[in-house]
Write an enzyme that holds these catalytic residues in place. Structure first.
Site, PDB file in Angstrom:
ATOM      1  N   ILE A  72       0.636  -1.184   0.147  1.00 30.26           N
ATOM      2  CA  ILE A  72       0.004   0.050   0.094  1.00 30.26           C
ATOM      3  C   ILE A  72       0.950   1.085   0.022  1.00 30.26           C
ATOM      4  O   ILE A  72       0.494   2.183  -1.004  1.00 30.26           O
ATOM      5  CB  ILE A  72      -0.924   0.200   1.573  1.00 30.26           C
ATOM      6  CG1 ILE A  72      -1.659  -1.095   0.830  1.00 30.26           C
ATOM      7  CG2 ILE A  72      -1.983   1.390   1.668  1.00 30.26           C
ATOM      8  CD1 ILE A  72      -2.374  -1.184   2.425  1.00 30.26           C
ATOM      9  N   GLY A  73       1.588   1.373   0.657  1.00 28.79           N
ATOM     10  CA  GLY A  73       2.972   2.261   0.925  1.00 28.79           C
ATOM     11  C   GLY A  73       3.385   2.900  -1.060  1.00 28.79           C
ATOM     12  O   GLY A  73       3.040   4.286  -0.945  1.00 28.79           O
ATOM     13  N   ARG A 120      -2.643  -8.910   6.092  1.00 25.02           N
ATOM     14  CA  ARG A 120      -2.972 -10.072   6.359  1.00 25.02           C
ATOM     15  C   ARG A 120      -2.965 -12.188   5.335  1.00 25.02           C
ATOM     16  O   ARG A 120      -2.800 -10.797   4.123  1.00 25.02           O
ATOM     17  CB  ARG A 120      -4.925 -11.126   6.137  1.00 25.02           C
ATOM     18  CG  ARG A 120      -5.372 -10.730   7.188  1.00 25.02           C
ATOM     19  CD  ARG A 120      -6.964 -11.091   6.497  1.00 25.02           C
ATOM     20  NE  ARG A 120      -7.917 -10.008   5.981  1.00 25.02           N
ATOM     21  CZ  ARG A 120      -8.705 -10.476   5.902  1.00 25.02           C
ATOM     22  NH1 ARG A 120      -9.931 -11.062   6.653  1.00 25.02           N
ATOM     23  NH2 ARG A 120      -9.470  -9.086   4.641  1.00 25.02           N
ATOM     24  N   ARG A 124      -8.356 -10.002  10.641  1.00 29.43           N
ATOM     25  CA  ARG A 124      -8.252  -9.640  10.573  1.00 29.43           C
ATOM     26  C   ARG A 124      -7.368  -8.819  11.811  1.00 29.43           C
ATOM     27  O   ARG A 124      -6.498  -8.506  12.129  1.00 29.43           O
ATOM     28  CB  ARG A 124      -8.689  -7.544  10.081  1.00 29.43           C
ATOM     29  CG  ARG A 124      -9.556  -7.333   8.384  1.00 29.43           C
ATOM     30  CD  ARG A 124     -10.156  -6.158   8.499  1.00 29.43           C
ATOM     31  NE  ARG A 124     -10.338  -6.460   6.969  1.00 29.43           N
ATOM     32  CZ  ARG A 124     -11.878  -7.194   6.152  1.00 29.43           C
ATOM     33  NH1 ARG A 124     -12.435  -7.665   6.916  1.00 29.43           N
ATOM     34  NH2 ARG A 124     -11.447  -6.469   5.298  1.00 29.43           N
ATOM     35  N   ILE A 159      -4.026   2.692   8.543  1.00 31.35           N
ATOM     36  CA  ILE A 159      -4.634   1.883   7.596  1.00 31.35           C
ATOM     37  C   ILE A 159      -4.547  -0.038   7.901  1.00 31.35           C
ATOM     38  O   ILE A 159      -5.312  -0.469   7.568  1.00 31.35           O
ATOM     39  CB  ILE A 159      -3.991   1.682   6.302  1.00 31.35           C
ATOM     40  CG1 ILE A 159      -3.867   3.253   6.272  1.00 31.35           C
ATOM     41  CG2 ILE A 159      -4.907   0.676   4.766  1.00 31.35           C
ATOM     42  CD1 ILE A 159      -4.226   3.252   4.262  1.00 31.35           C
ATOM     43  N   HIS A 211     -14.581  -1.974  10.477  1.00 35.16           N
ATOM     44  CA  HIS A 211     -14.092  -2.776   9.313  1.00 35.16           C
ATOM     45  C   HIS A 211     -13.740  -3.850  10.032  1.00 35.16           C
ATOM     46  O   HIS A 211     -12.777  -4.110   9.554  1.00 35.16           O
ATOM     47  CB  HIS A 211     -12.533  -2.083   9.195  1.00 35.16           C
ATOM     48  CG  HIS A 211     -11.930  -2.356   7.618  1.00 35.16           C
ATOM     49  ND1 HIS A 211     -12.557  -2.158   6.108  1.00 35.16           N
ATOM     50  CD2 HIS A 211     -10.892  -3.337   7.302  1.00 35.16           C
ATOM     51  CE1 HIS A 211     -11.933  -3.241   5.595  1.00 35.16           C
ATOM     52  NE2 HIS A 211     -10.866  -3.297   6.258  1.00 35.16           N
TER      53      HIS A 211
HETATM   54  P1  A3D Z   1       3.010  -4.812   3.381  1.00 33.77           P
HETATM   55  O1  A3D Z   1       2.938  -4.208   2.353  1.00 33.77           O
HETATM   56  O2  A3D Z   1       3.400  -6.401   4.124  1.00 33.77           O
HETATM   57  O3  A3D Z   1       4.126  -3.600   4.073  1.00 33.77           O
HETATM   58  C1  A3D Z   1       4.326  -3.333   6.297  1.00 33.77           C
HETATM   59  C2  A3D Z   1       5.810  -2.129   5.492  1.00 33.77           C
HETATM   60  O4  A3D Z   1       5.265  -1.724   7.571  1.00 33.77           O
HETATM   61  C3  A3D Z   1       6.556  -3.728   5.193  1.00 33.77           C
HETATM   62  O5  A3D Z   1       7.180  -2.737   4.379  1.00 33.77           O
HETATM   63  C4  A3D Z   1       6.611  -3.610   6.485  1.00 33.77           C
HETATM   64  O6  A3D Z   1       8.609  -3.189   6.567  1.00 33.77           O
HETATM   65  C5  A3D Z   1       6.745  -1.965   7.392  1.00 33.77           C
HETATM   66  N1  A3D Z   1       6.755  -2.379   8.760  1.00 33.77           N
HETATM   67  C6  A3D Z   1       7.059  -3.529   9.646  1.00 33.77           C
HETATM   68  N2  A3D Z   1       6.738  -3.576  10.890  1.00 33.77           N
HETATM   69  C7  A3D Z   1       7.212  -1.517  11.223  1.00 33.77           C
HETATM   70  C8  A3D Z   1       7.691  -0.165  11.886  1.00 33.77           C
HETATM   71  N3  A3D Z   1       7.872  -0.817  12.808  1.00 33.77           N
HETATM   72  N4  A3D Z   1       8.282   0.455  11.323  1.00 33.77           N
HETATM   73  C9  A3D Z   1       8.073   0.995  10.386  1.00 33.77           C
HETATM   74  N5  A3D Z   1       7.486   0.121   9.333  1.00 33.77           N
HETATM   75  C10 A3D Z   1       7.389  -0.938   9.538  1.00 33.77           C
HETATM   76  O7  A3D Z   1       1.342  -4.586   3.672  1.00 33.77           O
HETATM   77  P2  A3D Z   1      -0.342  -3.822   3.103  1.00 33.77           P
HETATM   78  O8  A3D Z   1       0.861  -2.680   2.646  1.00 33.77           O
HETATM   79  O9  A3D Z   1      -0.212  -4.772   2.532  1.00 33.77           O
HETATM   80  O10 A3D Z   1      -0.297  -3.495   4.480  1.00 33.77           O
HETATM   81  C11 A3D Z   1      -0.421  -2.952   4.963  1.00 33.77           C
HETATM   82  C12 A3D Z   1      -1.689  -2.833   6.178  1.00 33.77           C
HETATM   83  O11 A3D Z   1      -2.368  -2.202   5.680  1.00 33.77           O
HETATM   84  C13 A3D Z   1      -1.840  -3.913   6.681  1.00 33.77           C
HETATM   85  O12 A3D Z   1      -1.983  -4.329   8.075  1.00 33.77           O
HETATM   86  C14 A3D Z   1      -3.274  -4.410   6.228  1.00 33.77           C
HETATM   87  O13 A3D Z   1      -3.468  -5.228   6.744  1.00 33.77           O
HETATM   88  C15 A3D Z   1      -3.483  -3.420   6.258  1.00 33.77           C
HETATM   89  N6  A3D Z   1      -4.909  -3.176   5.155  1.00 33.77           N
HETATM   90  C16 A3D Z   1      -6.694  -2.442   5.424  1.00 33.77           C
HETATM   91  C17 A3D Z   1      -6.940  -2.071   4.876  1.00 33.77           C
HETATM   92  C18 A3D Z   1      -8.369  -1.117   5.313  1.00 33.77           C
HETATM   93  O14 A3D Z   1      -9.726  -1.904   4.252  1.00 33.77           O
HETATM   94  C19 A3D Z   1      -8.374  -0.733   6.263  1.00 33.77           C
HETATM   95  C20 A3D Z   1      -6.497  -2.876   3.220  1.00 33.77           C
HETATM   96  C21 A3D Z   1      -6.297  -3.676   3.006  1.00 33.77           C
HETATM   97  C22 A3D Z   1      -4.302  -3.989   3.901  1.00 33.77           C
END
Ligand code: A3D
EC number: 1.1.1.37
Length: 320
Positions: free
Chosen positions: A14-15, A83, A89, A119, A176
């Site tokens: 997402i980032g 996940r 979640r 998020i 959510h």
């Molecule tokens: P992912 O691609 O795993 O990215 C997460 C990033 O966080 C990784 O690059 C990690 O290195 C980094 N990270 C872990 N610990 C730390 C820390 N202490 N400080 C800084 N960075 C760290 O995951 P993603 O981008 O796919 O998803 C991110 C989050 O969003 C997850 O918790 C998902 O469950 C959540 N999410 C929420 C929604 C909503 O609609 C709310 C939808 C989809 C995903």
């Protein structure tokens, strides 16, 4: 005038998408923070190098140092774990709570004036914890979920009715998770409420019920297909819509996980509700009236979120 500064805490799926969208829309300069060395730097450079072809001007940098987010206008938090198939979640709670502690402290120290959009899942509990750990004003900390859940609902409805997604509005309230509340009565096609469209014969109640269920299961459907992570394009686009409304003081009416104190019979609690997002952050919580059935669904959603908040308190004694 200097460009706004957007800090992305977490440079994963997402980032990275957030950074790309923020740059393409020229919302501001982007700093990506992540504990994985090289990842935010690599993604920032890759996106920066797309600037000439993408025709945008924005500076993108990556860092492992919270000092580099200093003065950020917006912080979007995706740090933590996502996940995998078979996980809910809520399974992420313990790990991501610790992450929220370090992120909250980092933001409090270096970007205390930012508008913060969380998020990280489980969303409603994590945004609550992030607010507690950061100590920022409640109107400056919110969570992205409702825009995404409503977008999924709108997408399915537009496909069913074979009309433009622009002409479909939809409301999804509550937490959510599996208990989210897609509000059929407040969802419309060209201003016509969905129950009227059933009466007009444009769709059937069964089809509508199936769409509501598919919306509830929207996240799991993507997890099941991807197998290695969860959705990221639609979540990132949804958070950017919220950030843009804040940065440009658009005062969009958007559903998000907001701090609700007084409305909906809640006293100081984060849950998905319609809000107005402008330069003041979450400027208003819109309280809609619900019928008995909707209220019951909302109450059970609130109860589920309360359970997660209690679990956070049990894990970390500093949360009261
Ligand atoms: P992912 O691609 O795993 O990215 C997460 C990033 O966080 C990784 O690059 C990690 O290195 C980094 N990270 C872990 N610990 C730390 C820390 N202490 N400080 C800084 N960075 C760290 O995951 P993603 O981008 O796919 O998803 C991110 C989050 O969003 C997850 O918790 C998902 O469950 C959540 N999410 C929420 C929604 C909503 O609609 C709310 C939808 C989809 C995903």
């Amino acid at each position: 005038m200097a460009r706004p500064k957007i800090a992305l805490i977490g440079a994963g799926q997402i980032g990275g998408t957030l950074a790309h969208l923020a740059a393409l829309k020229e919302l501001g300069d982007v700093v990506m923070f992540d504990i994985a060395e090289g990842v935010p730097q690599g993604k920032a450079l890759d996106i920066a190098e797309s600037g000439p072809a993408g025709k945008f001007d924005a500076t993108l940098t990556g860092t492992q140092d919270y000092a580099d987010i200093a003065g950020a206008d917006v912080c979007i938090v995706t740090a933590g774990v996502a996940r995998k198939p078979g996980m809910s979640r809520d399974d992420l709670l313990g790990i991501n709570l610790k992450v929220m502690k370090s992120v909250g402290e980092g933001i409090a120290q270096h970007a205390p004036d930012a508008f913060v959009i969380c998020i990280t899942n489980p969303l409603d509990a994590m945004v609550w914890a992030l607010r507690e750990f950061s100590g920022l004003p409640t109107e400056k900390v919110c969570g992205m979920a409702g825009v995404l859940d409503s977008a999924r609902f709108r997408h399915f409805l537009a496909t069913e009715f074979n009309v433009s997604m622009k002409d479909v509005t939809a409301f999804v309230l509550g937490g959510h998770g599996d208990t989210m509340v897609p509000l059929v009565r407040y969802s419309t096609v060209g201003g016509i409420p969905l129950p009227d469209l059933v009466k007009m014969g444009w769709t059937t109640q069964d089809k509508l019920d199936a769409i509501v269920q598919r919306t509830r299961d929207g996240g799991a459907e993507i997890v099941g297909l991807l197998k290695t992570g969860s959705a990221f394009y639609a979540p990132a686009t949804s958070a950017i819509e919220m950030a843009e409304s804040y940065l440009k003081d658009q005062k969009r009416v958007l559903p998000c996980a907001a701090y609700v104190d007084g409305a909906y019979g809640l006293d100081g609690f984060y849950v998905g509700v319609p809000t107005v997002i402008g330069a003041g952050g979450v400027e208003r919580v819109v309280e809609i009236s619900m019928n008995k059935e909707e209220q019951a669904m909302f109450d059970s959603s609130v109860k589920a979120v309360k359970g997660l908040v209690d679990a956070c308190k049990a894990i970390d004694g500093s949360l009261s």
